[in-house]
Design an enzyme around this catalytic site. Structure first.
Site, PDB file in Angstrom:
ATOM      1  N   ASP A  57       0.867  -1.182   0.000  1.00  0.00           N
ATOM      2  CA  ASP A  57       0.000   0.000   0.000  1.00  0.00           C
ATOM      3  C   ASP A  57       0.898   1.226   0.000  1.00  0.00           C
ATOM      4  O   ASP A  57       1.897   1.274   0.714  1.00  0.00           O
ATOM      5  CB  ASP A  57      -0.990  -0.005   1.159  1.00  0.00           C
ATOM      6  CG  ASP A  57      -0.349  -0.082   2.530  1.00  0.00           C
ATOM      7  OD1 ASP A  57      -0.234   0.975   3.188  1.00  0.00           O
ATOM      8  OD2 ASP A  57       0.031  -1.189   2.961  1.00  0.00           O
ATOM      9  N   GLU A 144      -9.514   4.583  10.942  1.00  0.00           N
ATOM     10  CA  GLU A 144      -8.616   4.548  12.098  1.00  0.00           C
ATOM     11  C   GLU A 144      -8.655   5.896  12.800  1.00  0.00           C
ATOM     12  O   GLU A 144      -9.041   6.902  12.214  1.00  0.00           O
ATOM     13  CB  GLU A 144      -7.190   4.217  11.652  1.00  0.00           C
ATOM     14  CG  GLU A 144      -6.627   5.157  10.581  1.00  0.00           C
ATOM     15  CD  GLU A 144      -5.241   4.744  10.104  1.00  0.00           C
ATOM     16  OE1 GLU A 144      -4.303   4.774  10.925  1.00  0.00           O
ATOM     17  OE2 GLU A 144      -5.105   4.409   8.913  1.00  0.00           O
TER      18      GLU A 144
END
Length: 259
Positions: A57, A144
């Site tokens: 990522d 998050e």
């Protein structure tokens, strides 16, 4: 009914691949790492390198990427940062998804969720900046807490968080025709997601322990196991992930969701 079955097929394929596997330590101790790591962890018998399918990522902070070298180095997929909140577009996103596509690396965009704006405003921003041709794999919701944010440190109650995330994902699924993947961290999952969103594939961050140790009862599709990986074609530390299933599972799933 046929349409419903087709809609559920990708999740069924992914669920079948996301089984938990206990490896014999003697057989895993000698497995060489797929990639170098500047700060490798000892995961014991459940070594991420036992998994056949690895990916990365990335965001603009990863700089120039040689996607052909990335592919040749053994990377099968890439999650690419696209947007954040309602006004941030990653400056490398368009370059990255076109590079990944040209190299034959399966790719998906992700959105970093911002708890100081609405789900609809963020979905509007993502949809406005992420063309359908950039979404080979399902889009990703990065959920998050962000205590380092200079503009938004708010932490809504868990029920409000879940309602907002569900609204955001519903909007993306309706527009792109793919059920989103949820990326999350241990503390955010504990505070908001335990026992919820069972019908969604999860991508879990666990860089010191196996996900099964710190995300009780959560089946996972992707595991981010390091943020200090060394990947050919990328300078500097790189996040590396594994897919839960076999290469056969992976190929079947990608073929289904990329239609």
């Amino acid at each position: 009914m046929r349409r419903l079955i087709l809609a559920l097929l990708p999740l069924a394929l992914l669920a079948s691949s996301c089984s938990t596997t206990d490896y014999d330590f003697a057989s895993t101790a000698s497995v060489p790492p797929r990639f170098d790591d500047k700060d490798p962890q000892n995961f014991g018998a459940r070594n991420p390198h036992r998994h056949e399918v690895h990916g990365i990522d990335v965001s603009k902070w990863n700089g120039d990427i040689d996607w052909q070298a990335v592919k040749k180095g053994g990377v099968s997929f890439a999650f690419l940062k696209a947007t954040e909140g309602t006004d941030r577009l990653d400056s490398r996103f368009a370059e990255y998804w076109r590079g990944a596509r040209a190299a034959g690396v399966a790719h998906a965009p992700y959105h970093f969720y911002y708890f100081c704006s609405t789900a609809d405003a963020q979905a509007d921003w993502f949809i406005a900046n992420v063309p359908k041709e950039a979404v080979l794999l399902p889009p990703v919701l990065d959920a998050e807490w962000n205590p380092a944010s200079p503009t938004c440190k708010t932490r809504p109650p868990a029920d409000e968080v879940r309602t907002a995330l569900q609204r955001f994902m519903d909007r993306l699924e309706k527009h792109y025709g793919k059920r989103p993947i949820i990326y999350t961290t241990v503390d955010f999952h504990r505070d908001n997601l335990v026992g919820h969103f069972a019908g969604y594939p999860f991508w879990l961050r666990a860089v010191a322990e196996h996900p099964e140790n710190i995300y009780p009862a959560r089946k996972w599709a992707f595991w981010q196991y390091t943020s200090t990986g060394v990947v050919p074609g990328i300078s500097g530390d790189t996040d590396i992930n594994v897919f839960a299933g076999s290469a056969k599972n992976w190929n079947s799933w990608v073929k289904t969701v990329s239609r």
